[in-house]
Design a protein around this motif. Structure first.
Motif, PDB file in Angstrom:
ATOM      1  N   ARG A 103      -0.379   4.603 -14.491  1.00 46.62           N
ATOM      2  CA  ARG A 103      -0.256   4.255 -12.243  1.00 46.62           C
ATOM      3  C   ARG A 103      -1.873   4.130 -11.954  1.00 46.62           C
ATOM      4  NH1 ARG A 103       2.400   5.193  -7.070  1.00 46.62           N
ATOM      5  NH2 ARG A 103       1.923   3.911  -5.645  1.00 46.62           N
ATOM      6  N   THR A 153      -3.842   1.779 -10.853  1.00 41.19           N
ATOM      7  CA  THR A 153      -4.287   2.101  -8.933  1.00 41.19           C
ATOM      8  C   THR A 153      -2.227   1.405  -8.247  1.00 41.19           C
ATOM      9  OG1 THR A 153      -2.521  -0.768  -9.728  1.00 41.19           O
ATOM     10  CG2 THR A 153      -5.713  -0.537 -10.464  1.00 41.19           C
ATOM     11  N   THR A 154      -3.011   2.309  -6.986  1.00 43.39           N
ATOM     12  CA  THR A 154      -1.666   2.299  -6.417  1.00 43.39           C
ATOM     13  C   THR A 154      -0.450   0.565  -6.284  1.00 43.39           C
ATOM     14  OG1 THR A 154      -3.068   3.079  -4.225  1.00 43.39           O
ATOM     15  CG2 THR A 154      -1.400   2.471  -3.570  1.00 43.39           C
ATOM     16  N   GLU A 155      -1.132  -0.325  -6.354  1.00 46.16           N
ATOM     17  CA  GLU A 155      -0.437  -1.340  -6.429  1.00 46.16           C
ATOM     18  C   GLU A 155       0.453  -2.157  -7.709  1.00 46.16           C
ATOM     19  OE1 GLU A 155      -3.600  -1.747  -3.826  1.00 46.16           O
ATOM     20  OE2 GLU A 155      -3.800  -1.714  -5.632  1.00 46.16           O
ATOM     21  N   TYR A 200       7.038   3.881   1.119  1.00 43.74           N
ATOM     22  CA  TYR A 200       5.424   4.737   1.916  1.00 43.74           C
ATOM     23  C   TYR A 200       6.000   6.446   2.282  1.00 43.74           C
ATOM     24  CZ  TYR A 200       7.931   3.502   6.144  1.00 43.74           C
ATOM     25  OH  TYR A 200       9.002   3.692   7.549  1.00 43.74           O
ATOM     26  N   SER A 225       9.458   1.109  -4.084  1.00 39.97           N
ATOM     27  CA  SER A 225       7.718   1.511  -3.681  1.00 39.97           C
ATOM     28  C   SER A 225       8.516   2.299  -1.836  1.00 39.97           C
ATOM     29  CB  SER A 225       6.939   0.955  -3.658  1.00 39.97           C
ATOM     30  OG  SER A 225       7.319  -0.107  -2.571  1.00 39.97           O
ATOM     31  N   ASN A 232       0.820  -0.608  -0.136  1.00 46.48           N
ATOM     32  CA  ASN A 232       0.125  -0.567  -0.007  1.00 46.48           C
ATOM     33  C   ASN A 232       0.748   1.521  -0.463  1.00 46.48           C
ATOM     34  OD1 ASN A 232      -2.550   1.340  -0.163  1.00 46.48           O
ATOM     35  ND2 ASN A 232      -2.879   1.624   2.318  1.00 46.48           N
ATOM     36  N   HIS A 233       1.893   1.024  -0.624  1.00 49.44           N
ATOM     37  CA  HIS A 233       2.791   2.262  -0.641  1.00 49.44           C
ATOM     38  C   HIS A 233       2.327   3.086  -1.668  1.00 49.44           C
ATOM     39  CE1 HIS A 233       6.991  -0.150   0.436  1.00 49.44           C
ATOM     40  NE2 HIS A 233       6.029   0.786   1.632  1.00 49.44           N
ATOM     41  N   GLU A 234       1.857   4.012  -1.625  1.00 52.82           N
ATOM     42  CA  GLU A 234       2.135   6.028  -2.116  1.00 52.82           C
ATOM     43  C   GLU A 234       3.186   6.090  -3.384  1.00 52.82           C
ATOM     44  OE1 GLU A 234       0.879   7.043   1.601  1.00 52.82           O
ATOM     45  OE2 GLU A 234       2.359   5.640   0.994  1.00 52.82           O
ATOM     46  N   GLY A 239       0.825   8.609  -7.052  1.00 54.95           N
ATOM     47  CA  GLY A 239       0.142   7.767  -6.092  1.00 54.95           C
ATOM     48  C   GLY A 239      -0.781   7.687  -7.442  1.00 54.95           C
ATOM     49  N   ALA A 240      -1.945   6.710  -6.947  1.00 52.27           N
ATOM     50  CA  ALA A 240      -2.427   6.839  -8.508  1.00 52.27           C
ATOM     51  C   ALA A 240      -3.351   7.489  -9.087  1.00 52.27           C
ATOM     52  CB  ALA A 240      -4.301   5.943  -8.036  1.00 52.27           C
ATOM     53  N   SER A 280       5.575   8.050  -9.135  1.00 55.95           N
ATOM     54  CA  SER A 280       4.882   8.427  -8.942  1.00 55.95           C
ATOM     55  C   SER A 280       4.559   8.350  -7.672  1.00 55.95           C
ATOM     56  CB  SER A 280       3.451   7.155  -9.664  1.00 55.95           C
ATOM     57  OG  SER A 280       2.175   7.416  -9.313  1.00 55.95           O
TER      58      SER A 280
END
Lengths: 115, 111
Positions: A68, A70-72, A95, A93, A28-30, A51-52, A49
């Motif tokens: 991007r 999605t977040t994943e 956080y 990635s 769940n890293h931004e 974020g999404a 990036s």
């Protein structure tokens, strides 16, 4: 957690072919980034990036696209492969900590050869 | 753009000797991060320094951030063969996550 997963690990392309390098993280890293590493050149940032839906160019973006959705996931697309794109590609990635990234986790890399 | 210069490019030491790599910037850094990459491997995050004059230790590794936040160093005491690899510093940049790496120092440890 699997961390940062890159596929494929190895790839050989012919000049002019296109392909997508996959990168997925389950933390769940931004923040996510793509780097290339060439002998004697260190790690050079291609795209990143925050974020999404938000991406930006690094120092060597030409010939590469990212998205991007999605977040994943943070795939890197080579539009028309050239021998100069022969390199090791790393996805990473991180956080968010105090308004910025804290320590990137890197994937194991994709070794790409363009002939 | 922002450049982070790292020296030396190569360092050969005998096992048990100390090792230091230096990172310098012409402008003030918001934070600095250090990574280690073993031969054939991927970079692994070691530490992040944020405060002026900060010193942090991890076992035999000592990290320093300069008072002006324009330089940093990584010192390894009594190197071991497991310390072999390339050590990178990186400018942590802005909140947008743009991380810019130095060229790295390749450490070889002779047993």
């Amino acid at each position: 957690n699997a961390g940062v997963t890159q596929t494929p690990k190895f790839q050989v392309l012919k000049t002019g072919q296109s392909m997508t390098l996959q990168c997925a993280q389950d933390m769940n890293h931004e923040y996510m980034s793509w780097y290339r590493q060439d002998p004697g050149m260190g790690l050079r940032l291609i795209h990143y990036s925050v974020g999404a839906g938000i991406t930006d160019q690094g120092e060597v973006p030409n010939g590469y696209n990212v998205s991007r959705s999605t977040t994943e996931d943070f795939p890197l697309r080579l539009l028309s492969a050239a021998p100069s794109q022969t390199s090791v590609y790393f996805c990473a990635s991180s956080y968010s900590w105090q308004g910025g990234p804290y320590g990137y986790t890197f994937g194991s890399g994709t070794r790409l050869t363009v002939v | 753009g922002q450049q982070v210069m790292q020296i030396p490019q190569y360092q050969h030491v005998q096992e048990g000797e100390d090792f230091t790599t230096y990172c310098n910037s012409s402008t003030t850094l918001s934070n600095i991060q250090w990574y280690k990459q073993r031969p054939g491997g991927h970079p692994v995050f070691l530490i992040q320094l944020v405060k002026s004059g900060e010193v942090k230790k991890q076992k035999r590794l000592t990290f320093q951030f300069g008072e002006a936040k324009k330089n940093s160093s990584l010192h390894i005491t009594a190197t071991q063969t497991t310390d072999v690899g390339t050590y990178f510093c990186a400018d942590g940049g802005t909140s947008y996550g743009k991380l810019t790496f130095g060229q790295g120092t390749i450490l070889t440890v002779h047993p």
